[in-house]
Design a protein around this motif. Sequence first.
Motif, short mmCIF file in Angstrom:
data_model
loop_
_atom_site.label_atom_id
_atom_site.label_comp_id
_atom_site.label_asym_id
_atom_site.label_seq_id
_atom_site.Cartn_x
_atom_site.Cartn_y
_atom_site.Cartn_z
N GLY A 128 0.82 -1.21 0.00
CA GLY A 128 0.00 0.00 0.00
C GLY A 128 0.84 1.25 0.00
N GLU A 129 0.16 2.38 0.03
CA GLU A 129 0.80 3.70 -0.02
C GLU A 129 0.09 4.62 0.93
N VAL A 130 0.87 5.40 1.70
CA VAL A 130 0.31 6.39 2.63
C VAL A 130 0.40 7.77 1.99
N VAL A 131 -0.71 8.49 1.99
CA VAL A 131 -0.75 9.88 1.52
C VAL A 131 -0.92 10.75 2.76
N ASN A 132 0.10 11.56 3.08
CA ASN A 132 0.08 12.34 4.31
C ASN A 132 -0.60 13.69 4.12
#
Length: 413
Positions: A128-132
């Motif tokens: 997955g990928e975290v968008v801050n």
Amino acid sequence: MLAALLVAFSAIAWAQSSTATLNGTLTDEAGAVVSGATVTLTQIATGQTRTAVSSNSGFYTFPQVKPDKYRLKVERQGFALLVREEVLLQVGDTVVLDLALKVGGVGETITVTGNAAPLLETGSSSLGEVVNSRTIESLPLNGRNTMQLVALTPGVSTTRSYRTSTFGSGAIQSNAFSANGGRNVANEIMVDGSPQVVMGYNQRAWVPNPDATQEFKVQTNGLSAEYGRTGGAVVNLVTRSGTNEFHGTLFEFVRNDLFDANGFFNNLNARAKAPFRFNQFGGTVGGPVWVPRVYNGKNKTFFFTNGDDGLLALIGQSINAQVRSDCVPYSAQWNLNLQYELPSQMLVDVAYAGNAGVKLLANAQLNQLTDDKLALGAQLNAVVNNPFFGVFSATSPLGARTTTLQGFPSQQL
């Protein structure tokens, strides 16, 4: 109008969808495990602390940790105090942080600054990928739809309706993306651990606006057993909360035809620009709950609230245009979040979210003419004889065809 009331107790075994986990092993310089060490985890923004004691195998763990930056402190008699600053925990992460203690005297401290979290997450097999929050605030969003940033995740492909969706809440199009070849509109959206997918159409019930969103993670593969109700990806959104300092913002986003150039075909046909007005405004405020001479919630109780309104005027000439109602339409979003720390490392988190719209715009086909504007009139839907049957033959001159065939009258909209 949609409202949701969520009450969460962190001491209960909740799924990790909106939190993070930090664990690791303590050793000495020779590689032997260190048991009985006191490990303290402090949230930098709020000052709230949690403690753990390393086991006989030197293992420590902090489950159900709210995503944020933390300070980690390790104490053990006979060893120097070890402090790790800016330990970043993101939503859905399982961070493994092994630490080595050095022999030292009383009062000796070893401090390590910088992001202490490893670049490769070895505690979980999910992808997955975290968008801050910085990315959410910096990138342009049409209609301030947070869900548009899901497309930043590798393996996610979007549809045309998804890319043009300007509303995250209540819109089926905001879920029209595919993860690793899965079906679109088959993804699970969660806000602070609460599912937000309306069964039947898989549309978003409520999604916080960019100013109320701390971060979100898109998990596309390798999902753990805690997740279900999805045929594709899982999007975990985390809302913001207050801190020990009072903070607030005011914003106004303007879209106006005065800032736009006229189109090529409008110039070609000597037409003026279509009118367009879109104003989105609101603000945020958060901090500790503080009542003079009555209660000081610093390091204990916090609040955060957000409001977002929008005014949209008539969009100009279009094949499928939005029709204006009698009054100016508007939509509004708001949320309120309260946190309170209880004894025995328990945390009460209460959140209220709402979404309302009045006189929203409907769609209408402006190029659909009535029967009386067409050549056949009221006979358009009736069965009639072909008026040109037998008129033409293989030897008919082209001039006869051009004089017999008559074009339909045109109408200026």
